[in-house]
Design a protein around this motif. Sequence first.
Motif, PDB file in Angstrom:
ATOM      1  N   THR A 269       0.831  -1.211   0.000  1.00 45.10           N
ATOM      2  CA  THR A 269       0.000   0.000   0.000  1.00 45.10           C
ATOM      3  C   THR A 269       0.863   1.257   0.000  1.00 45.10           C
ATOM      4  N   ILE A 270       1.907   1.258   0.816  1.00 43.83           N
ATOM      5  CA  ILE A 270       2.796   2.424   0.902  1.00 43.83           C
ATOM      6  C   ILE A 270       3.573   2.611  -0.404  1.00 43.83           C
ATOM      7  N   SER A 271       4.196   1.541  -0.888  1.00 42.48           N
ATOM      8  CA  SER A 271       5.016   1.653  -2.097  1.00 42.48           C
ATOM      9  C   SER A 271       4.178   1.947  -3.332  1.00 42.48           C
ATOM     10  N   ASN A 272       2.895   1.545  -3.305  1.00 41.22           N
ATOM     11  CA  ASN A 272       2.032   1.806  -4.453  1.00 41.22           C
ATOM     12  C   ASN A 272       1.737   3.288  -4.622  1.00 41.22           C
ATOM     13  N   GLY A 273       2.101   4.096  -3.597  1.00 39.85           N
ATOM     14  CA  GLY A 273       2.014   5.540  -3.783  1.00 39.85           C
ATOM     15  C   GLY A 273       2.862   5.991  -4.968  1.00 39.85           C
ATOM     16  N   LEU A 274       3.965   5.270  -5.239  1.00 42.42           N
ATOM     17  CA  LEU A 274       4.798   5.562  -6.410  1.00 42.42           C
ATOM     18  C   LEU A 274       4.149   5.045  -7.686  1.00 42.42           C
ATOM     19  N   LYS A 275       3.592   3.834  -7.614  1.00 43.94           N
ATOM     20  CA  LYS A 275       2.972   3.237  -8.801  1.00 43.94           C
ATOM     21  C   LYS A 275       1.774   4.044  -9.264  1.00 43.94           C
ATOM     22  N   VAL A 276       1.016   4.586  -8.313  1.00 43.07           N
ATOM     23  CA  VAL A 276      -0.166   5.369  -8.650  1.00 43.07           C
ATOM     24  C   VAL A 276       0.195   6.576  -9.501  1.00 43.07           C
ATOM     25  N   ILE A 277       1.358   7.177  -9.250  1.00 44.37           N
ATOM     26  CA  ILE A 277       1.779   8.343 -10.030  1.00 44.37           C
ATOM     27  C   ILE A 277       1.922   7.970 -11.501  1.00 44.37           C
ATOM     28  N   ARG A 278       2.618   6.858 -11.766  1.00 45.91           N
ATOM     29  CA  ARG A 278       2.775   6.427 -13.169  1.00 45.91           C
ATOM     30  C   ARG A 278       1.427   6.080 -13.791  1.00 45.91           C
ATOM     31  N   ARG A 279       0.606   5.351 -13.074  1.00 46.68           N
ATOM     32  CA  ARG A 279      -0.688   4.936 -13.614  1.00 46.68           C
ATOM     33  C   ARG A 279      -1.607   6.139 -13.853  1.00 46.68           C
ATOM     34  N   SER A 280      -1.404   7.221 -13.113  1.00 47.10           N
ATOM     35  CA  SER A 280      -2.216   8.416 -13.322  1.00 47.10           C
ATOM     36  C   SER A 280      -1.951   9.053 -14.678  1.00 47.10           C
ATOM     37  N   TYR A 281      -0.744   8.849 -15.207  1.00 45.11           N
ATOM     38  CA  TYR A 281      -0.400   9.431 -16.505  1.00 45.11           C
ATOM     39  C   TYR A 281      -0.768   8.529 -17.683  1.00 45.11           C
ATOM     40  N   GLN A 282      -1.066   7.269 -17.436  1.00 40.36           N
ATOM     41  CA  GLN A 282      -1.420   6.372 -18.540  1.00 40.36           C
ATOM     42  C   GLN A 282      -2.655   6.848 -19.307  1.00 40.36           C
ATOM     43  N   ASN A 355       9.316   0.255  -8.385  1.00 43.23           N
ATOM     44  CA  ASN A 355       8.355   1.229  -8.885  1.00 43.23           C
ATOM     45  C   ASN A 355       9.034   2.439  -9.509  1.00 43.23           C
ATOM     46  N   LEU A 356      10.213   2.817  -9.001  1.00 42.29           N
ATOM     47  CA  LEU A 356      10.950   3.925  -9.608  1.00 42.29           C
ATOM     48  C   LEU A 356      11.437   3.572 -11.017  1.00 42.29           C
ATOM     49  N   ILE A 357      11.949   2.368 -11.178  1.00 41.06           N
ATOM     50  CA  ILE A 357      12.384   1.910 -12.508  1.00 41.06           C
ATOM     51  C   ILE A 357      11.201   1.875 -13.458  1.00 41.06           C
ATOM     52  N   ASN A 358      10.065   1.399 -12.946  1.00 40.53           N
ATOM     53  CA  ASN A 358       8.856   1.341 -13.764  1.00 40.53           C
ATOM     54  C   ASN A 358       8.370   2.734 -14.127  1.00 40.53           C
ATOM     55  N   GLY A 359       8.558   3.692 -13.218  1.00 42.18           N
ATOM     56  CA  GLY A 359       8.158   5.060 -13.514  1.00 42.18           C
ATOM     57  C   GLY A 359       8.971   5.679 -14.634  1.00 42.18           C
ATOM     58  N   LEU A 360      10.244   5.322 -14.721  1.00 42.01           N
ATOM     59  CA  LEU A 360      11.121   5.882 -15.746  1.00 42.01           C
ATOM     60  C   LEU A 360      10.909   5.237 -17.108  1.00 42.01           C
ATOM     61  N   PHE A 361      10.662   3.932 -17.118  1.00 39.37           N
ATOM     62  CA  PHE A 361      10.588   3.214 -18.402  1.00 39.37           C
ATOM     63  C   PHE A 361       9.222   2.589 -18.702  1.00 39.37           C
ATOM     64  N   GLY A 362       8.328   2.520 -17.708  1.00 42.47           N
ATOM     65  CA  GLY A 362       7.093   1.778 -17.887  1.00 42.47           C
ATOM     66  C   GLY A 362       6.015   2.470 -18.687  1.00 42.47           C
ATOM     67  N   LEU A 363       6.086   3.809 -18.849  1.00 48.21           N
ATOM     68  CA  LEU A 363       5.079   4.499 -19.643  1.00 48.21           C
ATOM     69  C   LEU A 363       5.156   4.145 -21.128  1.00 48.21           C
ATOM     70  N   SER A 364       6.208   3.424 -21.514  1.00 46.41           N
ATOM     71  CA  SER A 364       6.290   2.944 -22.901  1.00 46.41           C
ATOM     72  C   SER A 364       5.103   2.050 -23.238  1.00 46.41           C
ATOM     73  N   GLY A 365       4.523   1.394 -22.225  1.00 46.19           N
ATOM     74  CA  GLY A 365       3.340   0.578 -22.462  1.00 46.19           C
ATOM     75  C   GLY A 365       2.149   1.410 -22.920  1.00 46.19           C
ATOM     76  N   SER A 366       2.031   2.645 -22.420  1.00 45.00           N
ATOM     77  CA  SER A 366       0.950   3.531 -22.858  1.00 45.00           C
ATOM     78  C   SER A 366       1.133   3.935 -24.318  1.00 45.00           C
ATOM     79  N   VAL A 367       2.386   4.104 -24.730  1.00 47.58           N
ATOM     80  CA  VAL A 367       2.658   4.418 -26.133  1.00 47.58           C
ATOM     81  C   VAL A 367       2.282   3.228 -27.020  1.00 47.58           C
TER      82      VAL A 367
END
Length: 492
Positions: A269-282, A355-367
Amino acid sequence: MADNTIQTDQKFLMKGTFFTFLGMVLKVLAPIFTIVIARVFGKEIFGIYVSTQLLVLTLCRVAVFGFDYGLHRYLPQNKVCNRPEHDGIVGSLRITASVAVLITVVICVGSFFGLHRLSSGLEMLSPLEISLYALSILPYSLLVLFGGASEGNRRPQYKIFINEFALSSLAPIIALGLHFLHFEDRLSLPLGLFVANLLGLFVYIFLMNYQFPKLKWFVKDKIPQELLRFSLPIGFSEIVGAFLLRVDLWMVLALIGPEAAGVYAVMVTISNGLKVIRRSYQPILTPVVAGMSKERLDTDLKPVYSYCVSMVTLIQLGIGFFIVLFPEQVMMIAGKSFVSEESPVAVLGILMIGNLINGLFGLSGSVINGLGKSSFLFFLNVVSLVVAVVLNYICIPRMGIAGAALSSMLYQVMQCVWMNIYLKRMGYWPYEKYLIVQGIWIAGLTVLYIAVNTVCSLSIVEKVVVFAIALLFILLTFWKQGLSQKNFHKKK
């Protein structure tokens, strides 16, 4: 014809960023309420609640079956193709509601025959408890669908405020209220979840009528074939992805038990605070990419994508520094019983880095999704799920919940590498050179994480000073990269 330029995209992204910031502030409260539940109800009941709630959310993804993401792409094209602006919503609604009702009935009937006892994680629940959880499937499925339609209509704020903040805050508040009214704890949690979803649904019905004044709820519109063809691969991918996001928690519950699952659930739950940021931009990025022509993809994709990645990583870094410097204090919110020897150091840090690594490179999935290559993402998620199950099966018995965290990080890294290789082979490399700074930031945070937990011990005052300095330089990076400007052109 609707405007389709870099200027309109920039305006929408800036607006989306504003609502993401506002939503992030609001979302800080939601995990706090969830953690308070862990403290009040105890580890065992909390572990069961989180695991069962995630099962319900996964079943909702089955019911929605990708129509929410399909509407991201379909609704913006209604104006261009001279279709009714609400075309596709009622057809998607009918299928989603029918599947959700069917799933609910099957679960309720099966629970009274004791079929839920086939799962070791659910055998301690009564048929009434299972049925109460199942009642949330229909309203939450419709909330997901309406949230996707609002995002497709370029109204991401509705989903941010309702789906991602109000519901996650209101459900624990209602449960806590029932607890203090001496309602049975094991029933308070699922009942709070159901009531919160129902209230959110009533709000969305009003908002949908506001967004689409000509929308008629009870007409027999068939779902458009174009929307169906696009949504089905996404639906399969999202179902697999939903299991993928929760497989580590479920396997902790099955292999170690509900108490460990409760501890791990707090850290997720705590660490997903980072994941939520990336998912908000998808949902902000996908409609923009979907509306780009081949020529615009060659010229505008890189600055648009890099802007989103910059914002995601800088916000995540601010949260990440706090988690690294104050892990015990963060975990103490849930109570002393949730702070174990391995919890704040080994597990929380690993989840954060993943989650930090996913934030930097994971938005490629939205593309990739915006380019219409949803079948690739489905295949990727299937492979990732297999890898995650194998890694968790190997690591959890040997390393405990730290093994679950390590497995989560490893499959996320694998996904990021694979998606970016795929984009490169398609001829797109959407990263501006200035994003190297974000990579250096993440590497520096990782080094700090290792240092404060091995070679150096900082006092609270020293940690506060380090955190303040880090925030100052993060803000300096934000300013130097020009992210506050209304026009973000390609960086030289």
